[in-house]
Design a protein around this motif. Structure first.
Motif, PDB file in Angstrom:
ATOM      1  N   ASP A  65      38.927  51.923  51.008  1.00 17.85           N
ATOM      2  CA  ASP A  65      38.722  50.670  50.374  1.00 17.85           C
ATOM      3  C   ASP A  65      37.367  50.630  49.386  1.00 17.85           C
ATOM      4  N   VAL A  87      41.934  45.316  38.717  1.00 16.26           N
ATOM      5  CA  VAL A  87      41.715  45.768  39.844  1.00 16.26           C
ATOM      6  C   VAL A  87      42.972  45.402  40.614  1.00 16.26           C
ATOM      7  N   ALA A  89      43.923  44.500  43.935  1.00 11.07           N
ATOM      8  CA  ALA A  89      43.582  43.881  45.249  1.00 11.07           C
ATOM      9  C   ALA A  89      43.397  42.379  45.142  1.00 11.07           C
ATOM     10  N   PHE A  92      38.213  41.619  46.390  1.00  7.47           N
ATOM     11  CA  PHE A  92      37.438  42.598  46.335  1.00  7.47           C
ATOM     12  C   PHE A  92      35.857  42.361  45.810  1.00  7.47           C
ATOM     13  N   ASN A 133      37.466  47.300  48.141  1.00  6.43           N
ATOM     14  CA  ASN A 133      38.674  46.503  48.592  1.00  6.43           C
ATOM     15  C   ASN A 133      38.495  45.619  49.884  1.00  6.43           C
ATOM     16  N   SER A 135      40.741  43.381  50.893  1.00  8.53           N
ATOM     17  CA  SER A 135      42.036  42.836  51.212  1.00  8.53           C
ATOM     18  C   SER A 135      42.520  43.731  52.382  1.00  8.53           C
ATOM     19  N   HIS A 138      44.845  48.437  51.920  1.00 12.06           N
ATOM     20  CA  HIS A 138      44.059  49.468  51.104  1.00 12.06           C
ATOM     21  C   HIS A 138      44.629  50.314  50.345  1.00 12.06           C
ATOM     22  N   TRP A 139      43.908  51.123  49.699  1.00  9.49           N
ATOM     23  CA  TRP A 139      44.485  52.227  48.674  1.00  9.49           C
ATOM     24  C   TRP A 139      44.526  53.433  49.540  1.00  9.49           C
ATOM     25  N   VAL A 145      44.374  52.079  42.743  1.00 14.37           N
ATOM     26  CA  VAL A 145      42.909  51.248  42.607  1.00 14.37           C
ATOM     27  C   VAL A 145      43.187  50.071  41.465  1.00 14.37           C
TER      28      VAL A 145
END
Length: 201
Positions: A65, A87, A89, A92, A133, A135, A138-139, A145
Motif C-alpha cells: 500500500d 494513481v 486507487a 489514496f 493506497n 483502498s 492493494h498493489w 500503482v
C-alpha cells in the motif's frame, strides 16, 4: 591433500553463505519492486511536438500500500511548474513531495486529466512524492500503482529546454524493466543449485 580438501570445504561454505545472503536480501525486498518509463510525447509548444526522452518516471513499490514516485529530467531538460500522474486507487493519500503545491486533480490540455498533480514547482531536475493506497484492493507490482487516464497517459510534466519554448511531455508507460529483487532471487537459486550438483558429484 588435507589442506586442499580443507580449502575446498571453506570455498563451498563461502559460496553457500553468499547465496543465502542473496536469498535473504530478496526476502527483505519482496515489495521493493521498480517500474520506470519515459515521458516522450510532447505538445506543440515543446520542440514543435517532437518525440524525445524528456524525463523518466520511476515507481518504487515499497509495500503493498506504499509507493514512491520520482520524476527525473533527462539530457538538458528541466522540470518546472506542473506535473501529474494517474494513481490506480479509489482512495489514496499523497505525502512528502519535494517542491511546490499538491493540487489534486488537474487538466493538462492535450494530455487530459490526472488525479494527482502538483503546481508551482521550481526549475529542478528531480521531483518525488509518496502515495499511500487506502483502498481495500492493494498493489502487488510497481506497474500497478499508476493507470492510464482517459487520454492514454500515465504521467505528464511541464518541461523546460535549454533553448526554445517550454511545454508538456507525457508517457504511456510502455517499458517495464525486470525488478531488481528478481535478480537477487535468481542468483541465490543458481548458486545453491551449483553447490548441490558439486556435492552430488
Amino acid at each position: 591433500m588435507k589442506k586442499s580438501e580443507s580449502y575446498s570445504a571453506f570455498k563451498r561454505k563461502g559460496i553457500f553463505f553468499v547465496c543465502l545472503f542473496s536469498l535473504l536480501l530478496f526476502a527483505s525486498n519482496a515489495f521493493a519492486d521498480l517500474y520506470s518509463f519515459n515521458l516522450i510525447y510532447a505538445n506543440a509548444e515543446l520542440n514543435g511536438g517532437a518525440m524525445d526522452n524528456y524525463a523518466t518516471v520511476t515507481v518504487n513499490l515499497t509495500a503493498e500500500d506504499q509507493a514512491t514516485i520520482n520524476f527525473e529530467s533527462l539530457n538538458d531538460y528541466r522540470l518546472q511548474n506542473r506535473l501529474g500522474v494517474q494513481v490506480n486507487a479509489f482512495v489514496f493519500g499523497v505525502s512528502n513531495w519535494t517542491d511546490g503545491d499538491f493540487v489534486n486533480q488537474k487538466n493538462f490540455s492535450e494530455f487530459g486529466d490526472f488525479n494527482v498533480s502538483f503546481d508551482k514547482i521550481g526549475k529542478i531536475t528531480s521531483f518525488s512524492f509518496n502515495v499511500t493506497n487506502n483502498s481495500t484492493s492493494h498493489w502487488t507490482l510497481a506497474d500497478q500503482v499508476l493507470r492510464i487516464n482517459d487520454w492514454g497517459y500515465l504521467a505528464v510534466a511541464h518541461i523546460v529546454p535549454q533553448q526554445g519554448n517550454s511545454g508538456y511531455a507525457a508517457g504511456d508507460g510502455s517499458a517495464v524493466p525486470l525488478p531488481g529483487a528478481v535478480w537477487l532471487l535468481g542468483s541465490g537459486l543458481v548458486g545453491l543449485a551449483a553447490i548441490r550438483r558439486r556435492r552430488a558429484a
